[in-house]
Design a protein around this motif. Structure first.
Motif, mmCIF file in Angstrom:
data_model
loop_
_atom_site.group_PDB
_atom_site.id
_atom_site.type_symbol
_atom_site.label_atom_id
_atom_site.label_comp_id
_atom_site.label_asym_id
_atom_site.label_seq_id
_atom_site.Cartn_x
_atom_site.Cartn_y
_atom_site.Cartn_z
ATOM 1 N N LEU A 16 47.541 35.529 45.841
ATOM 2 C CA LEU A 16 46.237 35.763 45.226
ATOM 3 C C LEU A 16 45.144 35.310 46.191
ATOM 4 C CD1 LEU A 16 47.084 34.411 41.650
ATOM 5 C CD2 LEU A 16 47.217 36.780 42.482
ATOM 6 N N GLY A 17 44.294 36.246 46.599
ATOM 7 C CA GLY A 17 43.320 35.979 47.640
ATOM 8 C C GLY A 17 42.026 35.371 47.169
ATOM 9 N N GLY A 18 41.111 35.152 48.130
ATOM 10 C CA GLY A 18 39.913 34.365 47.896
ATOM 11 C C GLY A 18 38.696 35.160 47.472
ATOM 12 N N GLY A 19 37.701 34.396 47.055
ATOM 13 C CA GLY A 19 36.435 34.953 46.605
ATOM 14 C C GLY A 19 35.705 33.942 45.744
ATOM 15 N N GLY A 20 34.805 34.415 44.897
ATOM 16 C CA GLY A 20 34.046 33.555 44.010
ATOM 17 C C GLY A 20 34.428 33.776 42.554
ATOM 18 N N VAL A 21 33.508 33.463 41.647
ATOM 19 C CA VAL A 21 33.814 33.615 40.226
ATOM 20 C C VAL A 21 34.026 35.083 39.873
ATOM 21 C CG1 VAL A 21 32.695 31.490 39.484
ATOM 22 C CG2 VAL A 21 31.332 33.577 39.660
ATOM 23 N N ALA A 22 33.353 35.987 40.581
ATOM 24 C CA ALA A 22 33.568 37.414 40.326
ATOM 25 C C ALA A 22 35.003 37.804 40.639
ATOM 26 C CB ALA A 22 32.603 38.246 41.160
ATOM 27 N N GLU A 23 35.533 37.271 41.733
ATOM 28 C CA GLU A 23 36.901 37.610 42.130
ATOM 29 C C GLU A 23 37.948 36.932 41.240
ATOM 30 O OE1 GLU A 23 34.388 38.586 45.675
ATOM 31 O OE2 GLU A 23 34.465 36.964 44.204
ATOM 32 N N ILE A 24 37.633 35.745 40.730
ATOM 33 C CA ILE A 24 38.532 35.133 39.737
ATOM 34 C C ILE A 24 38.687 36.075 38.557
ATOM 35 C CG2 ILE A 24 38.756 33.254 38.052
ATOM 36 C CD1 ILE A 24 37.319 31.434 40.057
ATOM 37 N N ALA A 25 37.557 36.586 38.088
ATOM 38 C CA ALA A 25 37.575 37.509 36.942
ATOM 39 C C ALA A 25 38.295 38.799 37.284
ATOM 40 C CB ALA A 25 36.137 37.799 36.506
ATOM 41 N N TRP A 26 38.024 39.331 38.484
ATOM 42 C CA TRP A 26 38.655 40.602 38.870
ATOM 43 C C TRP A 26 40.165 40.452 38.984
ATOM 44 C CZ3 TRP A 26 41.321 41.950 43.427
ATOM 45 C CH2 TRP A 26 41.654 43.307 43.514
ATOM 46 N N ILE A 27 40.637 39.401 39.635
ATOM 47 C CA ILE A 27 42.082 39.190 39.763
ATOM 48 C C ILE A 27 42.717 39.082 38.379
ATOM 49 C CG2 ILE A 27 43.878 37.590 40.524
ATOM 50 C CD1 ILE A 27 42.026 36.795 42.839
ATOM 51 N N THR A 28 42.077 38.331 37.489
ATOM 52 C CA THR A 28 42.602 38.174 36.129
ATOM 53 C C THR A 28 42.688 39.522 35.434
ATOM 54 O OG1 THR A 28 41.615 35.956 36.003
ATOM 55 C CG2 THR A 28 42.256 36.995 33.926
ATOM 56 N N GLY A 29 41.655 40.331 35.588
ATOM 57 C CA GLY A 29 41.659 41.654 34.978
ATOM 58 C C GLY A 29 42.750 42.544 35.543
ATOM 59 N N VAL A 30 42.919 42.518 36.861
ATOM 60 C CA VAL A 30 43.973 43.320 37.496
ATOM 61 C C VAL A 30 45.347 42.923 36.958
ATOM 62 C CG1 VAL A 30 45.187 43.768 39.663
ATOM 63 C CG2 VAL A 30 42.699 43.855 39.601
ATOM 64 N N LEU A 31 45.615 41.628 36.891
ATOM 65 C CA LEU A 31 46.920 41.161 36.407
ATOM 66 C C LEU A 31 47.152 41.580 34.959
ATOM 67 C CD1 LEU A 31 46.968 37.559 37.942
ATOM 68 C CD2 LEU A 31 48.211 39.571 38.756
ATOM 69 N N ALA A 32 46.105 41.487 34.130
ATOM 70 C CA ALA A 32 46.234 41.902 32.729
ATOM 71 C C ALA A 32 46.477 43.399 32.626
ATOM 72 C CB ALA A 32 44.983 41.502 31.955
ATOM 73 N N GLY A 33 45.747 44.184 33.430
ATOM 74 C CA GLY A 33 45.920 45.634 33.405
ATOM 75 C C GLY A 33 47.288 46.068 33.888
ATOM 76 N N LEU A 34 47.763 45.439 34.960
ATOM 77 C CA LEU A 34 49.100 45.760 35.458
ATOM 78 C C LEU A 34 50.164 45.466 34.412
ATOM 79 C CD1 LEU A 34 48.892 44.398 39.128
ATOM 80 C CD2 LEU A 34 49.088 46.790 38.433
ATOM 81 N N GLY B 264 43.948 47.906 37.104
ATOM 82 C CA GLY B 264 45.336 47.508 36.934
ATOM 83 C C GLY B 264 46.119 48.435 36.025
ATOM 84 N N ARG B 265 45.452 48.996 35.030
ATOM 85 C CA ARG B 265 46.135 49.896 34.087
ATOM 86 C C ARG B 265 46.696 51.130 34.777
ATOM 87 N NH1 ARG B 265 41.420 49.159 29.637
ATOM 88 N NH2 ARG B 265 42.400 47.531 28.349
ATOM 89 N N ALA B 266 46.161 51.450 35.953
ATOM 90 C CA ALA B 266 46.696 52.593 36.710
ATOM 91 C C ALA B 266 48.068 52.282 37.291
ATOM 92 C CB ALA B 266 45.730 52.978 37.825
ATOM 93 N N GLY B 267 48.452 51.002 37.271
ATOM 94 C CA GLY B 267 49.774 50.612 37.730
ATOM 95 C C GLY B 267 49.875 50.502 39.236
ATOM 96 N N LEU B 268 51.091 50.230 39.694
ATOM 97 C CA LEU B 268 51.360 50.104 41.124
ATOM 98 C C LEU B 268 52.028 51.382 41.633
ATOM 99 C CD1 LEU B 268 52.847 46.494 41.211
ATOM 100 C CD2 LEU B 268 50.620 47.205 42.071
ATOM 101 N N PRO B 269 51.603 51.855 42.788
ATOM 102 C CA PRO B 269 52.237 53.048 43.361
ATOM 103 C C PRO B 269 53.604 52.705 43.924
ATOM 104 C CG PRO B 269 50.679 52.147 44.915
ATOM 105 C CD PRO B 269 50.547 51.323 43.669
ATOM 106 N N LYS B 270 54.400 53.731 44.178
ATOM 107 C CA LYS B 270 55.704 53.512 44.794
ATOM 108 C C LYS B 270 55.523 53.147 46.263
ATOM 109 C CE LYS B 270 58.156 56.729 41.757
ATOM 110 N NZ LYS B 270 58.972 57.956 41.680
#
Length: 376
Positions: free
Chosen positions: A10-28, A273-279
């Motif tokens: 999990l990479g770096g950033g600020g509070v915006a990126e904390i939120a984005w990473i959390t959203g990506v994980l939830a969507g995935l 994240g809801r789009a999933g991971l590609p092959k």
């Protein structure tokens, strides 16, 4: 034989990126790709916060709610980044750089000299972000740098360091937040070494990197994600990298330390994240050109890639027509602003550092983007 089955970086950033990473994980997870059930988690800066939160006993839906619901959001101070001032303030330190290792020490001196909020005040903010002060059950490494020596610290449950202090150290952006005192030493943001520190996942068979800065971040680093990914792939690992798509980049915006970005960044991340991971796919990149596209691709996955990198091309262009007012156009504008700042201030900060590094660093570690003058 690999020692670790799977790793999440999990990479770096600020509070915006904390939120984005959390959203990506939830969507995935919604899409049937829950990447949190791994053998090891490595977190840097914003990623260190999320790594700690994952082990706090709350599910992804609850962690997401803590980003988007005002009543559940942790208190965060508003920080207005003045990048021109930052560039001017750090320039004298960069001019004294004598080697790649000294680069980190100079960042450390800059961090120690900077006027910031008191350390205890910052620690309270970090504590408020975490559902639990206990280290996660999943082996977790949180990355920081010693301000004095410039050496890396990978804090984990066996380090004898509190989780709060480890997260605070990994999030201590030089010049913005105070270095964190641990056992008499002062530590700063692990993103100074690398925005993702993905190389530390070596030994894992399957590696997922959630990178707010992406494959070709404008953030100066001696260890770009592209090079780390190539090395991991060459070692036999299957590597997946996810970074902000156009809508997410627009939601994160140009000030990732603004608490108001949390809800839109989390929502955009979840949609992505809801789009999933590609092959897995094979990819070959050469000449450092990649696809010189300002609107970042949504995901990139490579297995055993052959990648060579020599810096960004001298000019950037958008490869497709963008509709005015669209998310893609907004993201492209944001990235152009970011690149424009780097192009205008990079040489002022790093000219002396680049000159000394050119004499001491192998070419593959210090190639300079022709329009920026920043070591990459």
């Amino acid at each position: 034989m690999m020692a670790i089955g799977s790793a999440l970086v999990l990479g770096g950033g600020g509070v915006a990126e904390i939120a984005w990473i959390t959203g990506v994980l939830a969507g995935l997870a919604e899409a049937g790709h829950d990447v949190t059930g791994v053998d090891q988690v490595i977190g840097t800066s914003a990623g260190a916060t999320v790594a700690a939160q994952l082990g706090g006993g709350l599910g992804l839906d609850e962690l997401f709610a803590r980003q988007v619901e005002p009543a559940r959001q942790s208190p965060e101070p508003m920080v207005q980044l003045d990048m021109k001032k930052f560039a001017a303030d750090i320039q004298p330190y960069m001019a004294r750089v004598t080697s790649p290792d000294d680069l980190f020490r100079q960042f450390g001196r800059f961090a120690l000299d900077a006027r910031t909020v008191p350390e205890a005040e910052r620690r309270a903010v970090i504590e408020g972000r975490l559902p639990s002060a206990a280290w996660p059950a999943t082996p977790t490494k949180l990355i920081a740098l010693d301000c004095g020596s410039g050496t890396m610290a990978a804090f984990d449950a066996t380090s004898g360091v509190s989780l709060i202090d480890a997260v605070a150290a990994s999030c201590a952006v030089p010049g913005v937040w105070p270095p964190v005192t641990i056992d008499g030493r002062r530590y700063m943001d692990g993103g100074v070494r690398s925005t993702d520190n993905a190389d530390l996942a070596a030994g894992a068979e399957r590696i997922t990197v959630i990178s707010p800065r992406g494959m070709d971040s404008a953030t100066p680093t001696l260890l770009p994600l592209r090079e780390a990914m190539a090395a991991l792939s060459a070692g036999g690992a299957s590597v997946t990298v996810v970074w902000p798509d156009a809508a997410s980049a627009a939601a994160i915006g140009t000030n990732p330390l603004d608490p108001a970005t949390r809800a839109p960044a989390a929502a955009a991340g979840r949609a992505q994240g809801r789009a999933g991971l590609p092959k897995p796919l094979e990819a070959r990149l050469s000449g450092g050109v990649c696809a010189a596209v300002l609107a970042r691709p949504s995901r990139y996955e490579v297995s055993r890639a052959s990648v060579s990198w020599s810096g960004w091309p001298s000019k950037y262009r958008v490869s497709t027509a963008l509709k005015p007012g669209s998310a893609d156009a907004a993201a492209a504008k944001s990235v152009m602003q970011e690149r424009s700042f780097i192009a205008s201030t990079g040489p002022r900060i790093r000219s002396a550092a680049a000159s000394s590094l050119a004499a001491t660093t192998p070419a593959h570690s210090r190639s300079l983007g022709p329009s920026t003058g920043w070591p990459r």
